[in-house]
Scaffold this active site. Structure first.
Site, PDB file in Angstrom:
ATOM      1  N   THR A   1       0.826  -1.208   0.000  1.00  0.00           N
ATOM      2  CA  THR A   1       0.000   0.000   0.000  1.00  0.00           C
ATOM      3  C   THR A   1       0.864   1.264   0.000  1.00  0.00           C
ATOM      4  OG1 THR A   1      -0.190  -0.053   2.414  1.00  0.00           O
ATOM      5  CG2 THR A   1      -1.924  -1.153   1.137  1.00  0.00           C
TER       6      THR A   1
ATOM      7  N   VAL B   1       6.271  -0.118 -10.952  1.00  0.00           N
ATOM      8  CA  VAL B   1       6.410  -1.152  -9.924  1.00  0.00           C
ATOM      9  C   VAL B   1       5.353  -2.238 -10.126  1.00  0.00           C
ATOM     10  CG1 VAL B   1       6.280  -1.625  -7.444  1.00  0.00           C
ATOM     11  CG2 VAL B   1       7.467   0.415  -8.263  1.00  0.00           C
ATOM     12  N   GLY B   2       4.143  -1.838 -10.498  1.00  0.00           N
ATOM     13  CA  GLY B   2       3.090  -2.811 -10.739  1.00  0.00           C
ATOM     14  C   GLY B   2       3.468  -3.808 -11.818  1.00  0.00           C
TER      15      GLY B   2
ATOM     16  N   TRP C   1       1.677   5.630   0.598  1.00  0.00           N
ATOM     17  CA  TRP C   1       1.727   6.546   1.736  1.00  0.00           C
ATOM     18  C   TRP C   1       0.627   7.596   1.710  1.00  0.00           C
ATOM     19  CZ3 TRP C   1       1.887  11.329  -0.226  1.00  0.00           C
ATOM     20  CH2 TRP C   1       2.428  11.483  -1.508  1.00  0.00           C
TER      21      TRP C   1
ATOM     22  N   ARG D   1      -6.722  18.272  -3.040  1.00  0.00           N
ATOM     23  CA  ARG D   1      -6.781  17.353  -1.906  1.00  0.00           C
ATOM     24  C   ARG D   1      -5.424  16.677  -1.733  1.00  0.00           C
ATOM     25  NH1 ARG D   1      -9.567  11.971  -1.431  1.00  0.00           N
ATOM     26  NH2 ARG D   1      -9.801  12.145  -3.667  1.00  0.00           N
TER      27      ARG D   1
ATOM     28  N   LYS E   1       2.369  -4.858   3.485  1.00  0.00           N
ATOM     29  CA  LYS E   1       3.566  -4.023   3.582  1.00  0.00           C
ATOM     30  C   LYS E   1       3.156  -2.594   3.288  1.00  0.00           C
ATOM     31  CE  LYS E   1       6.363  -2.508   0.679  1.00  0.00           C
ATOM     32  NZ  LYS E   1       6.431  -1.131   1.276  1.00  0.00           N
TER      33      LYS E   1
ATOM     34  N   SER F   1     -14.758   8.889  -5.059  1.00  0.00           N
ATOM     35  CA  SER F   1     -14.442   7.722  -4.234  1.00  0.00           C
ATOM     36  C   SER F   1     -15.519   7.458  -3.193  1.00  0.00           C
ATOM     37  CB  SER F   1     -13.092   7.922  -3.534  1.00  0.00           C
ATOM     38  OG  SER F   1     -12.057   8.068  -4.474  1.00  0.00           O
TER      39      SER F   1
ATOM     40  N   GLY G   1       0.048   1.572  -6.316  1.00  0.00           N
ATOM     41  CA  GLY G   1       1.291   2.311  -6.476  1.00  0.00           C
ATOM     42  C   GLY G   1       1.545   2.627  -7.934  1.00  0.00           C
ATOM     43  N   SER G   2       2.801   2.805  -8.285  1.00  0.00           N
ATOM     44  CA  SER G   2       3.157   3.242  -9.633  1.00  0.00           C
ATOM     45  C   SER G   2       2.984   2.110 -10.641  1.00  0.00           C
ATOM     46  CB  SER G   2       4.597   3.744  -9.667  1.00  0.00           C
ATOM     47  OG  SER G   2       5.510   2.656  -9.576  1.00  0.00           O
TER      48      SER G   2
ATOM     49  N   CYS H   1      -4.019   9.581  -6.648  1.00  0.00           N
ATOM     50  CA  CYS H   1      -3.983   8.952  -7.976  1.00  0.00           C
ATOM     51  C   CYS H   1      -5.177   9.354  -8.828  1.00  0.00           C
ATOM     52  CB  CYS H   1      -3.923   7.438  -7.836  1.00  0.00           C
ATOM     53  SG  CYS H   1      -5.260   6.749  -6.849  1.00  0.00           S
TER      54      CYS H   1
ATOM     55  N   GLU I   1      -3.853  -1.348  -8.646  1.00  0.00           N
ATOM     56  CA  GLU I   1      -4.392   0.019  -8.765  1.00  0.00           C
ATOM     57  C   GLU I   1      -3.181   0.915  -8.971  1.00  0.00           C
ATOM     58  OE1 GLU I   1      -4.981   3.698  -7.901  1.00  0.00           O
ATOM     59  OE2 GLU I   1      -5.531   3.022  -5.891  1.00  0.00           O
TER      60      GLU I   1
END
Length: 474
Positions: free
Chosen positions: A142, A226-227, A144, A272, A168, A435, A222-223, A278, A244
């Site tokens: 997840t 990295v995904g 930050w 915000r 993590k 959301s 995340g990015s 994202c 995501e």
């Protein structure tokens, strides 16, 4: 001052230092886990998960509802922790606590509705049916920027489905995660079923999550870069995955829009968490005929934004998460100006501190500029003009990303055309925020796989089993 229930996770050595991004102060040192410890955590979670899966959905829901109540009872405390480690204004942190808790409450109920079905048979004396079972031990990684909500959005459906979960969190924000684990245990969750894994070596832990045979599902926020790495690593054990990933959200204001409402919605979307979300508006697309009217309303609102530490009551825009984030935003703005963009407001660092950036408005941005093709993650508005509906759609869709999009229009025909024409997993029409726990959150193209929230969210943690029963003929 940290609550007592976090003291068990603190350490003076072999630890992760947590800094307040507004001040640079080290606010806590959290004990890190070694790889052998993580292996043991996976083993225990798997064992506990088998027992947890045997609980009734109603009994699992009872524990989740107690967890929801504890989160809401401690909302002020949790919001203070959130602001301390990620920097967002306290009012926004309070909003995140409610948002995070909403997933726990929602999935407590959804766990009771994971229905199977009976299927009309294909032959006499045979019956066809399906039922759903938990996928098994799960892992999550997840970010930050929403250190509580991104965890509950993954953990709550996993637990409701009968799975164990290891998470993590981002190295910058472990305290919020550890607080959630502690409150879950206090609510009655079996020890070891949901664990937070703290590390200074996220690459190794991510690889372990992907390759460990007992982990059957990985969820990542995340990015995109990295995904993609995690997807490749998870392929070796053919894991279920949810991704995501990055976004490049367009916010389109058509010439028939309610301009005041559109600008208000844009401000809500863009600023915000200092633009570090994202789904925040990354590109402001404005019809050429109303560009001046939009800027006349937008600029005074941007100038009024209060920048400062998140624990100051009037603050509306907090710091960026670290110096690398600041360097990225500085470089994007400088590059845009060099390519012809005009700074109408802001444009540089804010005197509040080295990790604060001025709320910025750039005019005359073009679709080919780097800033229009990069997730900014900062309080910067990039204004792009367009002349036709077709041009707006072309610009909006000219990105490998497809997470969230926004547009304002009062023409019902245009609303349907644009809503269907935008290549995004989520589209908000005449709204600046989308959301909610009741709707599916997720993207298309390189913005990810799978959905979180809504009844779709729990399906990500369930396997459908088909059963054929024969020998039933008289």
């Amino acid at each position: 001052m940290l609550p007592d229930y976090l003291s068990m996770f603190l350490a003076d050595h072999d630890c992760l230092s947590v800094e307040n991004p507004a001040t640079g102060e080290v606010v806590a040192k959290v004990a890190i886990h070694t790889l052998p410890q993580i292996y043991a955590m996976i083993d225990k979670a798997t064992s506990q998960g088998r027992a947890w899966a045997a609980w009734t959905a109603r009994d699992r829901a009872t524990v989740l509802k107690r967890w929801h109540s504890l989160i809401m009872d401690r909302k002020e405390e949790l919001a203070a922790i959130c602001t301390m480690e990620c920097g967002k204004p306290f009012a926004e942190s309070l909003g995140e606590i409610a948002y995070a808790a909403s997933f726990v409450e929602w999935f407590a109920e959804e766990g009771k509705r994971t229905y199977g079905e009976t299927i009309p048979t294909f032959a006499q004396g045979k019956r066809v049916l399906t039922f759903k079972q938990p996928v098994g031990t799960c892992a999550a990684i997840t970010p930050w920027n929403f250190p509580l909500a991104m965890i509950t959005r993954k953990v709550a459906p996993a637990l409701a489905a009968g799975c164990a979960m290891l998470v993590k969190p981002a190295e910058a924000t472990p305290l919020s995660a550890l607080a959630l684990e502690s409150l879950a245990v206090e609510a009655g969750l079996p020890q070891g079923l949901f664990r937070i894994v703290c590390t200074e070596d996220p690459v190794s832990v991510g690889k372990l999550f992907c390759e460990h045979p007992q982990i059957r599902k990985l969820s990542f926020t995340g990015s995109t870069a990295v995904g993609k790495t995690l997807l490749a690593q998870a392929a070796g054990t053919v894991k279920r995955v949810s991704m995501e990933l990055g976004g490049n959200a367009p916010f389109i204001i058509f010439d028939d829009a309610d301009i005041d409402a559109a600008v208000e919605g844009f401000m809500l979307s863009k600023f915000r968490n200092a633009g570090q979300t994202c789904v925040c508006a990354n590109r402001l697309l404005v019809h050429d005929s109303i560009r001046e009217a939009v800027l006349e309303r937008l600029l005074p609102l941007v100038r009024k934004l209060k920048v400062g530490p998140g624990n100051v009551q009037q603050t509306q825009v907090g710091p960026l998460i670290n110096r690398y984030a600041v360097q990225k935003v500085v470089a994007l703005v400088r590059d845009a100006v060099e390519q012809g963009a005009i700074v109408l407001e802001g444009g540089g660092l804010h005197p509040a501190g080295p990790q604060f950036f001025q709320p910025t408005v750039l005019d005359c941005v073009t679709a080919g500029m780097t800033i229009a093709n990069t997730e900014i993650f900062g309080p910067v508005v990039s204004v792009i003009s367009f002349k036709t509906e077709e041009e707006a759609l072309r610009i909006a869709n000219s990105t490998p990303y497809g997470l969230a999009a926004y547009f304002y229009s009062r023409d019902i025909g245009r609303i349907w055309r644009v809503m269907e024409g935008l290549e995004y997993g989520m589209v908000a029409v005449n709204e600046g925020a989308l959301s909610t726990e009741v709707a599916p959150f997720g993207g298309v193209k390189e913005s990810g796989l799978g959905r979180e929230g809504s009844h779709y969210g729990i399906e990500e943690y369930l396997e459908v089993k088909y059963s054929l029963i024969g020998g039933l003929a008289a």
